[in-house]
Design a protein around this motif. Structure first.
Motif, PDB file in Angstrom:
ATOM      1  N   CYS A 335       0.866  -1.177   0.000  1.00 21.11           N
ATOM      2  CA  CYS A 335       0.000   0.000   0.000  1.00 21.11           C
ATOM      3  C   CYS A 335       0.902   1.226   0.000  1.00 21.11           C
ATOM      4  O   CYS A 335       1.828   1.312   0.796  1.00 21.11           O
ATOM      5  N   HIS A 337      -0.129   4.528   0.246  1.00 24.87           N
ATOM      6  CA  HIS A 337      -0.725   5.773   0.734  1.00 24.87           C
ATOM      7  C   HIS A 337      -1.397   5.501   2.069  1.00 24.87           C
ATOM      8  O   HIS A 337      -1.879   4.412   2.326  1.00 24.87           O
ATOM      9  N   GLU A 338      -1.423   6.510   2.913  1.00 25.92           N
ATOM     10  CA  GLU A 338      -1.966   6.297   4.249  1.00 25.92           C
ATOM     11  C   GLU A 338      -2.969   7.344   4.663  1.00 25.92           C
ATOM     12  O   GLU A 338      -3.543   7.262   5.739  1.00 25.92           O
ATOM     13  N   HIS A 339      -3.158   8.354   3.847  1.00 21.58           N
ATOM     14  CA  HIS A 339      -4.079   9.425   4.229  1.00 21.58           C
ATOM     15  C   HIS A 339      -5.403   9.226   3.514  1.00 21.58           C
ATOM     16  O   HIS A 339      -5.500   8.506   2.523  1.00 21.58           O
ATOM     17  N   TYR A 340      -6.416   9.892   4.033  1.00 21.28           N
ATOM     18  CA  TYR A 340      -7.746   9.768   3.450  1.00 21.28           C
ATOM     19  C   TYR A 340      -7.994  10.834   2.405  1.00 21.28           C
ATOM     20  O   TYR A 340      -7.520  11.968   2.532  1.00 21.28           O
TER      21      TYR A 340
ATOM     22  N   ASN B 110      -7.578   0.343   6.320  1.00 20.14           N
ATOM     23  CA  ASN B 110      -6.708   1.240   7.074  1.00 20.14           C
ATOM     24  C   ASN B 110      -5.868   0.478   8.096  1.00 20.14           C
ATOM     25  O   ASN B 110      -4.633   0.468   8.052  1.00 20.14           O
ATOM     26  N   GLU B 111      -6.568  -0.189   9.028  1.00 19.98           N
ATOM     27  CA  GLU B 111      -5.912  -0.945  10.099  1.00 19.98           C
ATOM     28  C   GLU B 111      -5.048  -2.084   9.518  1.00 19.98           C
ATOM     29  O   GLU B 111      -3.898  -2.296   9.956  1.00 19.98           O
ATOM     30  N   THR B 114      -1.908  -0.758   7.548  1.00 15.95           N
ATOM     31  CA  THR B 114      -0.942  -0.183   8.479  1.00 15.95           C
ATOM     32  C   THR B 114      -0.193  -1.290   9.219  1.00 15.95           C
ATOM     33  O   THR B 114       1.038  -1.263   9.341  1.00 15.95           O
ATOM     34  N   LYS B 117       2.243  -2.997   6.839  1.00 16.99           N
ATOM     35  CA  LYS B 117       3.429  -2.188   6.572  1.00 16.99           C
ATOM     36  C   LYS B 117       4.435  -2.337   7.724  1.00 16.99           C
ATOM     37  O   LYS B 117       5.635  -2.481   7.495  1.00 16.99           O
ATOM     38  N   SER B 208      -9.488   4.079  -4.011  1.00 12.67           N
ATOM     39  CA  SER B 208      -8.320   4.257  -3.160  1.00 12.67           C
ATOM     40  C   SER B 208      -7.041   3.977  -3.944  1.00 12.67           C
ATOM     41  O   SER B 208      -6.062   4.725  -3.867  1.00 12.67           O
ATOM     42  N   ASP B 213      -5.429   7.627  -2.326  1.00 13.06           N
ATOM     43  CA  ASP B 213      -5.900   8.114  -1.029  1.00 13.06           C
ATOM     44  C   ASP B 213      -6.850   7.068  -0.464  1.00 13.06           C
ATOM     45  O   ASP B 213      -7.606   6.460  -1.213  1.00 13.06           O
ATOM     46  N   ARG B 214      -6.834   6.884   0.826  1.00 14.89           N
ATOM     47  CA  ARG B 214      -7.831   5.995   1.416  1.00 14.89           C
ATOM     48  C   ARG B 214      -9.210   6.641   1.321  1.00 14.89           C
ATOM     49  O   ARG B 214      -9.338   7.858   1.294  1.00 14.89           O
TER      50      ARG B 214
END
Lengths: 431, 431
Positions: A335, A337-340, B110-111, B114, B117, B208, B213-214
């Motif tokens: 992944c 990217h980490e921002h919304y 998201n979770e 992360t 990673k 996304s 972007d998320r």
């Protein structure tokens, strides 16, 4: 770490690659990790469609493939020589290769891939068939679980442009070819395209990847489109067909070691076939495999941007693989990217709307609706007064121009309050 | 080296994955390098559509994600829990993940990403949107050089099946839904499909990746197809449109940091649009980017084989990346074959033919042609006697049944010798 790229060729494709790398914003986050350090051209004085420092441009192409600093050679010269020799020298020097050269790969892929395997370098060729359509990567990776039984494609844009115009305009081959040449869709010497040589090159590459065997170009049966007349197009229409120059590769996967069928020829295809509605210079490939069934890819098969897109995809594939060694993961698979995203409120959407309204069938209804839409800046494209449905109710269909969702919803709210309105059964957006 | 795979779930997708791996011939040469060592199921007694040793099947799913021997966890259970917790435990244990779970990824991506990673593991999700169509990989890799401005898709097969039948048969929504449920194309509780929740999950994932972007699921504007009636379909036809449930994500790339528009709703689309002719359960995605322009991918969006194809692609991507470390090249990017294909002679091809013949306009011509074709086992599907063209010459168009190229060419050679024949201007093959 930055990876150094030597670019051989600064024609339309090379310039397209430079433009992408010069402007990485909004593109893959790996792009800033690579840098074009050398550009090889035939003529140092020719005007170029791209701003590049003359310090890094040279007409000594050998010096680039021999430069120990360079990690990746991008060959977008085209033609057999000097491209083939430069690729082989670069491989011998341990450099990874990205090439858009279907002619070289279709003829000398054997020698090139064998050399690359010995040196442990990548030779990437997404741009060598079907331009920007990511069909090479799909065959190498995404469809790897499948046993492919058939690959059929419109792989030459020039002939598809000519046949599309002949189909829609009833024109004859010679006149359409002349027109295509005038517009730049066909070369002054159109042989490679109209006689199917270019398509055969691409089919050799695609079939080799689809069926896991090398294919000799001279084994491909090939016919061009010169014999097609407007009479044939007319009869095709009458019979429910269109005519396309198809590449066809198939194998009977139910039989042990059955031979590969591979051919390029003008083909009548039923209008319902997924390749029948691919028009103009667009390319498309239909792949049939077990267990996936049928997948179809379509898009631009040539041109600066599309081909450069494929070249850059190959470069970042190599960079991601190199960066993954020894202790990182491949960034293309992770992944990035980490921002919304900031999301636009639906009220801000601008689109066309379709609404079906049921009204009391009395004079002045259309006027009431027109006033309500107009008051909220909703312009109408069409308003269809349909027949009375029953009990004094009539159906009215409205299609708007491009309007803001907020304005439209305000108009609809006002319309719901009209005494002449019965109901609004359906509201749809129009693409 | 063999990589060990723990499979969570043995429903239609899980069984499809097992079938591919049990039968690797003709598929990617990496497949034999991976082995399913554990299969986790809810019920040990349920009959399965696949032959698998009961020794490796367990209903203790935690034991699989905690097994230190396993390299890759394939999660094809579906639903939120226990899938989400099992994925997170597997990641915490340093395992790579392949999942087909759009609901979990769209809500907890998201979770999950992360955590992945932090642990340096891959989470692959090709199967989570559009089944076998390799659109996730295209967005992550092949289109990486592009600045994507729009992604529009038919990403839910059930609603596309219903809308296609409504369009072609003029049926109403409720009747068509009931029929789709009877045929297994819609669930007993159709809410996730017909109200657009499933499409929104997939659009969150696709957008996304396309826009880097998320996307929060709750930010996606969503409308389903329950309100569409046969009257609307009728008006759409009258206006030159069809109606599709589209996912639309777009961003104005000409503006700095413009927000993302993202929505799922039934949409009227012009019949010429590339998504207008995607019918039945087929999915399709249209992507617009700079510099590539427009590419379209279509194929099966669900089902055992298509989803398993995507899952296996992800597994071999991980295996290829792991094998590339530390001193090898990624086998998916290299050439995996060195021998030449055996090519079938063109004379062995079996196909239909179209031929346009010019004959002397006299009685008996059709009989002569029929005899010549019949003598060489060429059955005819159609023979059209066209008008006299000039100077006593008439045009006859023939379409054959499926015949061998050799027989057809022998018949044509015999026909060329007929005294009644003037010429054969065109011969085409028919797909």
């Amino acid at each position: 770490m930055t990876y150094k790229v030597g670019l051989l060729g600064l024609g339309t494709v090379g310039a397209g690659v430079v433009k992408i790398l010069q402007n990485p914003k909004g593109r893959h986050p790996l792009l800033p990790d690579l840098q074009i350090t050398h550009v090889g051209v035939r003529s140092l004085t020719k005007a170029r469609d791209v701003a590049i420092s003359s310090d890094i441009v040279t007409d000594d192409l050998d010096s680039i493939v021999n430069d120990p600093e360079i990690d990746i050679i991008v060959e977008v010269i085209g033609g057999i020589e000097p491209a083939k020799s430069l690729i082989l020298k670069a491989i011998a020097n341990g450099k990874h290769i990205v090439t858009a050269n279907k002619a070289v790969i279709a003829r000398y892929g054997n020698e090139i891939f064998t050399a690359a395997k010995q040196k442990g370098v990548y030779v990437m060729l997404e741009a060598a068939a079907c331009g920007g359509i990511p069909v090479i990567q799909a065959l190498k990776q995404s469809l790897g679980g499948n046993r492919i039984s058939e690959l059929t494609g419109i792989v030459n844009g020039t002939t598809n442009y000519i046949l599309s115009r002949m189909y829609f305009e009833g024109a004859d081959f010679e006149a359409t070819l002349a027109e295509a040449q005038k517009l730049g869709y066909a070369e002054a010497d159109p042989t490679a395209d109209v006689d199917g040589y270019d398509a055969a090159d691409k089919m050799a590459i695609l079939a080799s990847l689809a069926f896991g065997d090398r294919v000799k170009l001279e084994d491909i049966y090939r016919e061009g489109i010169r014999a097609i007349t407007s009479a044939d197009i007319g009869y095709a229409k009458e019979l429910g067909f269109t005519i396309k120059l198809l590449g066809i590769a198939k194998r009977d996967v139910t039989q042990e070691d059955s031979p590969l069928e591979i051919r390029v020829h003008p083909t009548m295809i039923p209008l319902q076939h997924p390749l029948a509605n691919i028009h103009g210079v667009t390319n498309a490939v239909r792949i049939e495999g077990d267990p996936i069934g049928e997948v179809v890819f379509s898009g631009p098969g040539a041109g600066s941007g599309a081909t450069a897109s494929a070249v850059v995809a190959d470069i970042i594939n190599i960079v991601a693989a190199l960066k993954a060694i020894p202790n990182n993961i491949n960034q293309l698979m992770g992944c990035s990217h980490e921002h919304y995203a900031e999301i636009a409120p639906i009220a801000n959407t601008v689109t066309q709307f379709y609404a079906r309204l049921v009204t009391h069938d009395q004079p002045g209804v259309i006027g009431d609706l027109g006033n309500a839409f107009g008051k909220h800046q909703v312009s109408l494209k069409a308003i269809l007064q349909k027949n009375t449905i029953h009990d004094g109710l009539a159906e009215i269909v409205v299609v708007t121009q491009q309007v803001s969702e907020l304005n439209f919803q305000q108009a609809i709210a006002a319309i719901r309050d009209l005494p002449t309105l019965h109901s609004i059964p359906t509201i749809l957006r129009v693409l």
